[in-house]
Design a protein around this motif. Structure first.
Motif, short mmCIF file in Angstrom:
data_model
loop_
_atom_site.label_atom_id
_atom_site.label_comp_id
_atom_site.label_asym_id
_atom_site.label_seq_id
_atom_site.Cartn_x
_atom_site.Cartn_y
_atom_site.Cartn_z
N ALA A 58 0.84 -1.20 0.00
CA ALA A 58 0.00 0.00 0.00
C ALA A 58 0.88 1.25 0.00
N SER A 59 0.57 2.22 0.87
CA SER A 59 1.37 3.46 0.94
C SER A 59 2.56 3.31 1.87
N ASP A 60 2.67 2.15 2.51
CA ASP A 60 3.80 1.81 3.38
C ASP A 60 3.97 2.80 4.53
N GLN A 61 2.86 3.22 5.11
CA GLN A 61 2.96 4.13 6.25
C GLN A 61 3.63 3.47 7.45
N TYR A 62 3.60 2.16 7.50
CA TYR A 62 4.26 1.44 8.59
C TYR A 62 5.73 1.84 8.71
N HIS A 63 6.35 2.10 7.56
CA HIS A 63 7.77 2.48 7.56
C HIS A 63 7.98 3.98 7.34
N HIS A 64 6.91 4.71 7.04
CA HIS A 64 7.05 6.14 6.71
C HIS A 64 6.21 7.02 7.64
N TYR A 65 5.81 6.51 8.80
CA TYR A 65 4.88 7.29 9.63
C TYR A 65 5.48 8.60 10.11
N LYS A 66 6.77 8.64 10.38
CA LYS A 66 7.37 9.90 10.84
C LYS A 66 7.32 10.95 9.74
N GLU A 67 7.64 10.54 8.53
CA GLU A 67 7.56 11.45 7.39
C GLU A 67 6.12 11.94 7.19
N ASP A 68 5.18 11.02 7.31
CA ASP A 68 3.78 11.38 7.09
C ASP A 68 3.25 12.34 8.16
N VAL A 69 3.61 12.09 9.39
CA VAL A 69 3.16 12.99 10.47
C VAL A 69 3.75 14.37 10.28
N LYS A 70 4.99 14.45 9.82
CA LYS A 70 5.59 15.76 9.54
C LYS A 70 4.80 16.47 8.44
N LEU A 71 4.37 15.75 7.41
CA LEU A 71 3.55 16.35 6.35
C LEU A 71 2.22 16.85 6.91
N MET A 72 1.62 16.09 7.82
CA MET A 72 0.37 16.52 8.45
C MET A 72 0.58 17.82 9.22
N LEU A 120 2.31 11.70 16.53
CA LEU A 120 1.22 12.66 16.31
C LEU A 120 1.12 13.65 17.46
N VAL A 121 1.13 13.12 18.66
CA VAL A 121 0.98 13.98 19.85
C VAL A 121 2.15 14.96 19.95
N SER A 122 3.34 14.53 19.57
CA SER A 122 4.51 15.42 19.67
C SER A 122 4.38 16.64 18.78
N TYR A 123 3.57 16.51 17.70
CA TYR A 123 3.31 17.62 16.79
C TYR A 123 1.98 18.32 17.09
N GLY A 124 1.32 17.93 18.17
CA GLY A 124 0.06 18.56 18.52
C GLY A 124 -1.11 18.13 17.66
N ILE A 125 -1.02 16.95 17.04
CA ILE A 125 -2.07 16.43 16.17
C ILE A 125 -2.87 15.38 16.93
N GLU A 126 -4.19 15.56 16.99
CA GLU A 126 -5.05 14.64 17.72
C GLU A 126 -5.18 13.31 16.96
N PRO A 127 -4.94 12.17 17.63
CA PRO A 127 -5.25 10.89 17.00
C PRO A 127 -6.74 10.55 17.19
N HIS A 128 -7.42 10.30 16.08
CA HIS A 128 -8.81 9.84 16.11
C HIS A 128 -8.80 8.41 15.57
N VAL A 129 -9.07 7.43 16.41
CA VAL A 129 -8.80 6.03 16.10
C VAL A 129 -10.08 5.25 15.87
N THR A 130 -10.13 4.54 14.75
CA THR A 130 -11.20 3.60 14.45
C THR A 130 -10.72 2.20 14.81
N LEU A 131 -11.53 1.46 15.56
CA LEU A 131 -11.13 0.12 15.99
C LEU A 131 -11.33 -0.92 14.89
N SER A 132 -12.35 -0.76 14.06
CA SER A 132 -12.59 -1.71 12.97
C SER A 132 -13.08 -0.94 11.75
#
Length: 511
Positions: A86-100, A140-152
């Motif tokens: 897919a978008s491979d966020q598992y390995h790119h989450y730090k980059e993605d959070v910085k973009l957010m 996410l929290v370190s950048y002040g971004i709220e995590p909104h989590v879906t369980l399923s």
């Protein structure tokens, strides 16, 4: 048909039965919308994704299959795509959070992979899965971004499907509640916004009536190439179990965690707006019947404790019953209602038919639906009209006691090559977003208690019907690049500018 195949949440509900034609668009640019500062203090702007669609790493760190892994590996997606990388966020989450953060997002909506956290759906926690979600949330929290989590998010562990048919079995309630308990315990100190399920009012139809998405159960003559299932009963049984699972998890959260963690819990449903094709009494009745089966199927139990009378009368004994305890547990089990809205549907009454095979969800509704002409007869490429959002929110406000609402998905697809100059210059998506955000503002000014808005999607991902043939992302992802390089579209730049202009300085508050 190909011109509207990207409207996943709207189309998959009707794609096996209804005629699809192009509808029009309406650009609502005269509503006074200037920037996010037009919205109430504390209003949350974000973007979203889901685990299977964006994470990748499908066979890493112990993760076991979900029903989506089984489905895609059987080659059932039109482009034979899978979410393995897919978008491979598992390995790119730090980059993605910085973009957010650079975009100015208040929040990021994403989902947990149940089968990454609890490999077999019940039992011990997978420490590597726990570590990944802790890392993502902390970033996410370190950048002040709220995590909104879906369980399923339309997925469950394949092991539970194999063991007892997943959400068709009441055992699912206990396992889902135990999974939720672990999530609340491990992440609830930082996650203040929980969504139990995403779009169960579409999941059970496409998965257990027509069978075109996992778990691919259906019966003749209603479904498509299924080897097992019962289309006449399973959508209603599955929805019933999901509702009770939501209520159980919400009760647990409120009794054990909410006072200490001070978070909120809700559920998210698909919320198309419905209009009749004519002003005939039959078509007007068809509109209300569709609304009862589409929205009321979940909102009536959550607000009033039972299914709509329309459903009870038509579905009869195939519609499960709530005990008094169930009803009381369901009522007011949501601190907010999540609504995914993309467009409107026109409906026409159909005569009721009887078959020796019984009646499925579509037969029960007895309507013919069209993505045909616009409500306002303005021709365009895509079937959207932002006033449908205003009408839907007004209906929810009046019918369901004006609940707190979050728009959890809203966006526009495009097709073909996703990283060339034309794809990056997505001006029609900008027009769409501006129009819908403007309509949302008008709804708030008219009294709807809407508290947040999330664009679908933050970046291109594996789409659950079309795979990689179309895309919604504010950011493009080069799926031909092993490093999955990200590129900002014009819509990302527009959203960044919108969020930056006269941005409210007050701290974003909880719902």
């Amino acid at each position: 048909m190909a011109r509207v195949m990207g409207l996943l949440p709207c189309l998959i509900l009707f794609m096996c039965l209804y005629t699809v034609v192009v509808v029009g668009a309406y650009s609502q640019l005269s509503n006074g919308l200037k920037s996010r500062s037009d919205f109430p203090t504390g209003f949350v702007f974000g973007a979203g994704s889901s685990a299977y669609q964006i994470e990748g790493a499908a066979a890493e760190d112990g993760r076991k299959p979900s029903i989506w892994d089984t489905y895609t590996h059987a080659g059932k997606v039109v482009d034979k795509g899978t979410g393995d990388i897919a978008s491979d966020q598992y390995h790119h989450y730090k980059e993605d959070v910085k973009l957010m953060h650079d975009m100015g997002l208040d929040a990021y909506r994403f989902s947990f992979s149940w089968n990454r956290l609890i490999l077999d759906g019940h039992g011990a926690i997978n420490p590597k899965g726990l570590n990944y979600y802790n890392n993502l949330i902390n970033e996410l929290v370190s950048y002040g971004i709220e995590p909104h989590v879906t369980l399923s998010h339309l997925d469950i562990p394949q092991s539970l499907q194999d063991e007892y048919d997943g959400y068709l079995n009441p055992k699912f309630i206990k396992d889902f509640t135990a999974y939720a308990d672990i999530c609340f315990k491990e992440f609830g100190d930082r996650v203040k916004h929980w969504i139990t399920f995403n779009e169960p009012n579409i999941q059970t139809i496409v998965g257990n009536d027509v069978g075109i998405l996992p778990p691919s159960r259906c019966s003749y003559p209603f479904g498509v190439n299924c080897s097992i299932g019962n289309s006449t009963t399973e959508p209603y049984i599955g929805a019933h179990t999901i509702l009770l699972s939501h209520a159980s998890a919400a009760q647990l959260y409120r009794e054990k965690y909410q006072r200490i963690q001070r978070g909120q819990i809700g559920i998210t449903i698909l919320a198309m707006w419905i209009e009749p094709v004519s002003d005939s009494p039959k078509d007007i009745a068809a509109k209300q019947r569709m609304l009862d089966f589409h929205l009321g199927w979940f909102l009536d139990p959550l607000v009033y404790g039972d299914y709509p009378a329309t459903m009870r009368n038509i579905v009869g004994s195939r519609l499960p019953l709530f005990t008094e305890y169930d009803s009381n547990q369901l009522k007011n089990s949501c601190d907010f209602i999540g609504l995914n809205h993309y467009s409107a549907l026109l409906v026409e009454d159909l005569p009721t038919t009887f078959s020796k095979y019984g009646s499925d969800y579509y037969d029960d509704i007895s309507v013919k639906g069209f993505f045909s002409k616009s409500l306002y007869n303005i021709e365009s490429t895509y079937p959207w009209d932002s006033r449908s959002l205003q009408r839907m929110l007004e209906y929810v406000k009046v019918k369901y006691k004006n609940p707190a609402v979050v728009i959890h998905e809203n966006g526009l697809p495009a097709y073909g090559e996703n990283c060339n100059a034309q794809a990056l210059n997505d001006t029609e998506r900008i027009e769409y977003l501006q129009s819908y955000i403007g309509s949302l503002l008008l709804s708030i000014r008219n009294g709807s208690d809407v508290r947040g808005y999330f664009v679908w999607s933050f970046m291109d991902c594996f789409e659950l019907v079309g795979g990689y043939r179309f895309y919604y992302g504010l950011y493009a992802v080069d799926f031909n690049d092993s490093k999955r390089k990200r590129y900002p579209r014009m819509s990302a730049k527009w959203f960044t500018s919108f969020l930056a202009k006269e941005k409210n300085k007050e701290e974003i508050s909880s719902y």
